[in-house]
Design an enzyme around this catalytic site. Structure first.
Site: not given
Ligand SMILES: NC(=O)c1ccc[n+]([C@@H]2O[C@H](COP(=O)([O-])OP(=O)(O)OC[C@H]3O[C@@H](n4cnc5c(N)ncnc54)[C@H](O)[C@@H]3O)[C@@H](O)[C@H]2O)c1
Length: 305
Positions: A79, A111, A139, A142, A166
């Site tokens: 991450r 992340n 977390d 889980r 996280h």
């Molecule tokens: N904190 C947590 O527990 C947790 C859990 C799962 C995913 N995440 C994080 O969430 C984020 C998204 O994951 P995901 O699987 O949904 O990814 P994803 O690729 O499906 O979705 C991300 C979206 O962001 C959009 N995007 C990118 N740049 C952008 C911008 N400048 N303006 C507007 N939109 C923009 C993309 O077009 C895409 O639709 C990642 O950073 C991932 O690591 C965090």
């Protein structure tokens, strides 16, 4: 409120938590597809207004903004490795959010969530109480699921927290794990240590690995994080004042000296984080929490905002 990703925010729609949902994404086709797909299900939920667009004005006057935008982790990428790519994205989106919804709370999911929560706090100029990282809410869920599996008890009756980053340096608070107020440590004093014959420590290793495992198997994570974000959204929008392990400004807590964000139990309501619950950690847990803070600071200190 707004946000996109593989269903991360959409799950909250199904609980009817918001009257209005605004979705914003840089990818116009994906945005249109997600919006239509949701609207076609309107009969089955109670969010009467769903709008979307690339312009932040569609989200004007939001009470809660959920940021899930960003580059996704690649298989094998930690991450923390994601950080620079996602800092650039935060810089491009946060000013538009604040300009259109100056009174909002912002919940950051992208992340590395703790560092990006700091970044959003800095860029937004909003008080830290209104900037919340989803942090270890997932977390801890889980952790409780896995404890429940081992004991044959529903996770809602298995109490315990994972705090700190996280991610890889998160801290399981074994001293507080209990069922119906009975501390598991009182039954097994070696709980969570290397000397423990029941190997409870493996549960924390599984918590750390589980995000990576789902990512490897299906390419992204969605259900558990979506439900976890829905849980946080409910506490904020319904002013429930539930305690959640979420990422907040931790300077001054447990001897942490730097301006970093990490998870500690926080009371969440309509004003964001109103209180932090000071958990009695044992010396080993406290030192692990400081190490987690150091790990975050070592990445954060070189960021250019
Ligand atoms: N904190 C947590 O527990 C947790 C859990 C799962 C995913 N995440 C994080 O969430 C984020 C998204 O994951 P995901 O699987 O949904 O990814 P994803 O690729 O499906 O979705 C991300 C979206 O962001 C959009 N995007 C990118 N740049 C952008 C911008 N400048 N303006 C507007 N939109 C923009 C993309 O077009 C895409 O639709 C990642 O950073 C991932 O690591 C965090």
């Amino acid at each position: 409120m707004w946000g996109l990703g593989h269903g991360i925010c959409d799950v909250s729609v199904f609980q009817g938590l918001a009257d209005e949902l605004a979705l914003i994404d840089a990818d116009a086709d994906k945005l249109k597809g997600e919006t239509l797909d949701l609207l076609h299900g309107s009969l089955f939920f109670n969010t009467p207004k769903i709008v979307s667009g690339k312009d932040y004005s569609v989200s004007a006057n939001s009470k809660l903004v959920i940021i899930t935008a960003g580059a996704r982790q690649k298989v094998g990428e930690s991450r923390l490795d994601l950080v620079q790519r996602n800092v650039v994205i935060m810089k491009s989106i946060v000013p538009g959010i604040v300009q259109n919804s100056p009174d909002c709370k912002i919940l950051i999911v992208s992340n590395p969530v703790d560092i990006l929560t700091y970044v959003v706090w800095k860029i937004s100029g909003l008080p830290a109480t209104r900037i919340i990282g989803s942090g270890c809410n997932l977390d801890s869920a889980r952790f409780r699921y896995l404890i429940g599996e081992k004991l044959g008890v529903h996770p809602v009756s298995c109490h315990g927290y994972v705090l700190g980053e996280h991610g890889d340096s998160s801290v399981p608070v074994w001293s507080g794990v209990n069922v119906a107020g009975v501390p598991l440590k009182s039954l097994n004093p070696a709980l969570g240590t290397d000397a423990d014959q029941e190997q409870w420590k493996k549960i924390h290793n599984q918590v750390v690995e589980s995000g990576y495992e789902v990512l490897r198997l299906k390419g992204y994570t969605s259900w558990a994080i979506g439900l976890s974000v829905t849980d946080l959204t409910g506490s904020i929008l319904k002013n429930l004042r539930k305690v959640h392990p979420v990422s907040t400004l931790a300077k001054g807590l447990y001897g942490i000296k730097e301006e970093i964000f990490l998870s500690v139990p926080c009371i969440l309501g309509r004003n964001g984080i109103t209180d932090i619950v000071k958990v009695n950690l044992n010396p080993e847990e406290e030192s692990l929490l400081r190490k987690s803070a150091e790990t975050l600071w070592n990445v954060q200190k070189d960021l250019e905002l």
